[in-house]
Scaffold this motif. Structure first.
Motif, PDB file in Angstrom:
ATOM      1  N   ALA A  87       0.830  -1.202   0.000  1.00  0.00           N
ATOM      2  CA  ALA A  87       0.000   0.000   0.000  1.00  0.00           C
ATOM      3  C   ALA A  87       0.870   1.261   0.000  1.00  0.00           C
ATOM      4  N   ARG A  88       1.977   1.222   0.733  1.00  0.00           N
ATOM      5  CA  ARG A  88       2.891   2.378   0.778  1.00  0.00           C
ATOM      6  C   ARG A  88       3.533   2.598  -0.588  1.00  0.00           C
ATOM      7  N   LEU A  89       3.955   1.506  -1.230  1.00  0.00           N
ATOM      8  CA  LEU A  89       4.580   1.636  -2.552  1.00  0.00           C
ATOM      9  C   LEU A  89       3.568   2.071  -3.607  1.00  0.00           C
ATOM     10  N   ASP A  90       2.311   1.634  -3.492  1.00  0.00           N
ATOM     11  CA  ASP A  90       1.268   2.062  -4.424  1.00  0.00           C
ATOM     12  C   ASP A  90       1.043   3.571  -4.344  1.00  0.00           C
ATOM     13  N   LYS A  91       1.166   4.135  -3.146  1.00  0.00           N
ATOM     14  CA  LYS A  91       1.012   5.585  -2.951  1.00  0.00           C
ATOM     15  C   LYS A  91       2.319   6.339  -3.214  1.00  0.00           C
ATOM     16  N   LYS A  92       3.388   5.606  -3.543  1.00  0.00           N
ATOM     17  CA  LYS A  92       4.716   6.178  -3.816  1.00  0.00           C
ATOM     18  C   LYS A  92       5.229   6.999  -2.633  1.00  0.00           C
ATOM     19  N   LEU A  93       5.134   6.406  -1.439  1.00  0.00           N
ATOM     20  CA  LEU A  93       5.608   7.057  -0.218  1.00  0.00           C
ATOM     21  C   LEU A  93       6.831   6.326   0.314  1.00  0.00           C
ATOM     22  N   THR A  94       7.731   7.093   0.936  1.00  0.00           N
ATOM     23  CA  THR A  94       8.837   6.470   1.647  1.00  0.00           C
ATOM     24  C   THR A  94       8.361   6.130   3.052  1.00  0.00           C
ATOM     25  N   GLN A  95       9.166   5.324   3.762  1.00  0.00           N
ATOM     26  CA  GLN A  95       8.816   4.995   5.145  1.00  0.00           C
ATOM     27  C   GLN A  95       8.758   6.264   5.991  1.00  0.00           C
ATOM     28  N   ALA A  96       9.693   7.168   5.771  1.00  0.00           N
ATOM     29  CA  ALA A  96       9.737   8.414   6.550  1.00  0.00           C
ATOM     30  C   ALA A  96       8.514   9.287   6.272  1.00  0.00           C
ATOM     31  N   GLN A  97       8.101   9.365   5.001  1.00  0.00           N
ATOM     32  CA  GLN A  97       6.917  10.162   4.660  1.00  0.00           C
ATOM     33  C   GLN A  97       5.654   9.583   5.289  1.00  0.00           C
ATOM     34  N   LEU A  98       5.531   8.258   5.233  1.00  0.00           N
ATOM     35  CA  LEU A  98       4.373   7.596   5.832  1.00  0.00           C
ATOM     36  C   LEU A  98       4.355   7.808   7.343  1.00  0.00           C
ATOM     37  N   ALA A  99       5.516   7.691   7.960  1.00  0.00           N
ATOM     38  CA  ALA A  99       5.612   7.896   9.412  1.00  0.00           C
ATOM     39  C   ALA A  99       5.194   9.312   9.785  1.00  0.00           C
ATOM     40  N   GLN A 100       5.610  10.283   8.994  1.00  0.00           N
ATOM     41  CA  GLN A 100       5.244  11.669   9.269  1.00  0.00           C
ATOM     42  C   GLN A 100       3.729  11.872   9.124  1.00  0.00           C
ATOM     43  N   MET A 101       3.125  11.189   8.168  1.00  0.00           N
ATOM     44  CA  MET A 101       1.686  11.342   7.941  1.00  0.00           C
ATOM     45  C   MET A 101       0.854  10.776   9.097  1.00  0.00           C
ATOM     46  N   ILE A 102       1.379   9.754   9.791  1.00  0.00           N
ATOM     47  CA  ILE A 102       0.627   9.169  10.913  1.00  0.00           C
ATOM     48  C   ILE A 102       1.185   9.626  12.261  1.00  0.00           C
ATOM     49  N   ASN A 103       2.097  10.600  12.232  1.00  0.00           N
ATOM     50  CA  ASN A 103       2.692  11.170  13.442  1.00  0.00           C
ATOM     51  C   ASN A 103       3.398  10.114  14.303  1.00  0.00           C
ATOM     52  N   GLU A 104       4.183   9.287  13.669  1.00  0.00           N
ATOM     53  CA  GLU A 104       4.999   8.295  14.370  1.00  0.00           C
ATOM     54  C   GLU A 104       6.432   8.425  13.862  1.00  0.00           C
ATOM     55  N   LYS A 105       7.358   7.739  14.521  1.00  0.00           N
ATOM     56  CA  LYS A 105       8.760   7.769  14.093  1.00  0.00           C
ATOM     57  C   LYS A 105       8.941   6.837  12.898  1.00  0.00           C
ATOM     58  N   PRO A 106       9.875   7.153  11.995  1.00  0.00           N
ATOM     59  CA  PRO A 106      10.133   6.274  10.846  1.00  0.00           C
ATOM     60  C   PRO A 106      10.522   4.855  11.268  1.00  0.00           C
ATOM     61  N   GLN A 107      11.126   4.733  12.437  1.00  0.00           N
ATOM     62  CA  GLN A 107      11.538   3.427  12.955  1.00  0.00           C
ATOM     63  C   GLN A 107      10.317   2.514  13.140  1.00  0.00           C
ATOM     64  N   ILE A 108       9.168   3.087  13.495  1.00  0.00           N
ATOM     65  CA  ILE A 108       7.939   2.302  13.692  1.00  0.00           C
ATOM     66  C   ILE A 108       7.531   1.631  12.377  1.00  0.00           C
ATOM     67  N   ILE A 109       7.540   2.409  11.286  1.00  0.00           N
ATOM     68  CA  ILE A 109       7.168   1.862   9.974  1.00  0.00           C
ATOM     69  C   ILE A 109       8.163   0.774   9.569  1.00  0.00           C
ATOM     70  N   GLN A 110       9.434   1.028   9.823  1.00  0.00           N
ATOM     71  CA  GLN A 110      10.472   0.055   9.483  1.00  0.00           C
ATOM     72  C   GLN A 110      10.253  -1.251  10.254  1.00  0.00           C
ATOM     73  N   GLU A 111       9.907  -1.143  11.547  1.00  0.00           N
ATOM     74  CA  GLU A 111       9.672  -2.347  12.347  1.00  0.00           C
ATOM     75  C   GLU A 111       8.442  -3.107  11.863  1.00  0.00           C
ATOM     76  N   TYR A 112       7.382  -2.383  11.485  1.00  0.00           N
ATOM     77  CA  TYR A 112       6.176  -3.049  10.981  1.00  0.00           C
ATOM     78  C   TYR A 112       6.471  -3.771   9.674  1.00  0.00           C
ATOM     79  N   GLU A 113       7.220  -3.131   8.780  1.00  0.00           N
ATOM     80  CA  GLU A 113       7.492  -3.746   7.479  1.00  0.00           C
ATOM     81  C   GLU A 113       8.495  -4.883   7.573  1.00  0.00           C
ATOM     82  N   SER A 114       9.336  -4.871   8.608  1.00  0.00           N
ATOM     83  CA  SER A 114      10.281  -5.972   8.771  1.00  0.00           C
ATOM     84  C   SER A 114       9.696  -7.094   9.627  1.00  0.00           C
ATOM     85  N   GLY A 115       8.542  -6.838  10.261  1.00  0.00           N
ATOM     86  CA  GLY A 115       7.883  -7.864  11.057  1.00  0.00           C
ATOM     87  C   GLY A 115       8.391  -7.946  12.483  1.00  0.00           C
TER      88      GLY A 115
END
Length: 139
Positions: A87-115
């Protein structure tokens, strides 16, 4: 002039009584010692420590402690991490951009995507709202 009498009693003007913090002040305690006033001292059992904050276990820690068979926290399922990444790649967003949009740290997105993350329903619902995709199973 017999009706007017002079009052020679002294008038004492005092400041407010000291607050609890001022009474515990080192200067006030020393002055009380010098004047011979009674001083009460108490030893508090947890004084100066932060045990109250660290002693309460979080919900996940308590679940892990009570669990006797499976000795690991729940991790993000592989379907969820693939769905977030797609879904993130379909919207052409980076992990950092997505994290900023949901008001979380980029590390959170990285942890979710790495499992590696422990699933949090609030974060997952923020991701669903921002990405416009259903990430959890059928509702």
């Amino acid at each position: 002039m017999a009706g007017i009498a002079q009052d020679w009693e002294p008038v004492v003007i005092r400041k407010k009584a000291p607050t609890a913090a001022a009474r515990k002040d080192e200067k006030a305690v020393n002055a009380a010692r010098r004047s011979g006033a009674e001083i009460e001292t108490l030893k508090k059992s947890n004084a100066g420590t932060n045990r109250a904050a660290s002693s309460s276990t979080s919900l996940n820690t308590r679940k892990l402690d009570e669990d006797t068979e499976n000795l690991a926290h729940e991790k993000v399922p592989s379907e969820l991490k693939r769905a977030i990444m797609q879904a993130r790649l379909d919207k052409k967003l980076t992990q950092a951009q997505l994290a900023q949009m949901i008001n979380e740290k980029p590390q959170i997105i990285q942890e979710y995507e790495s499992g590696k993350a422990i699933p949090n329903q609030q974060i997952i619902s923020k991701l669903e709202r921002v990405l416009g995709a259903k990430l959890r199973g059928k509702k």
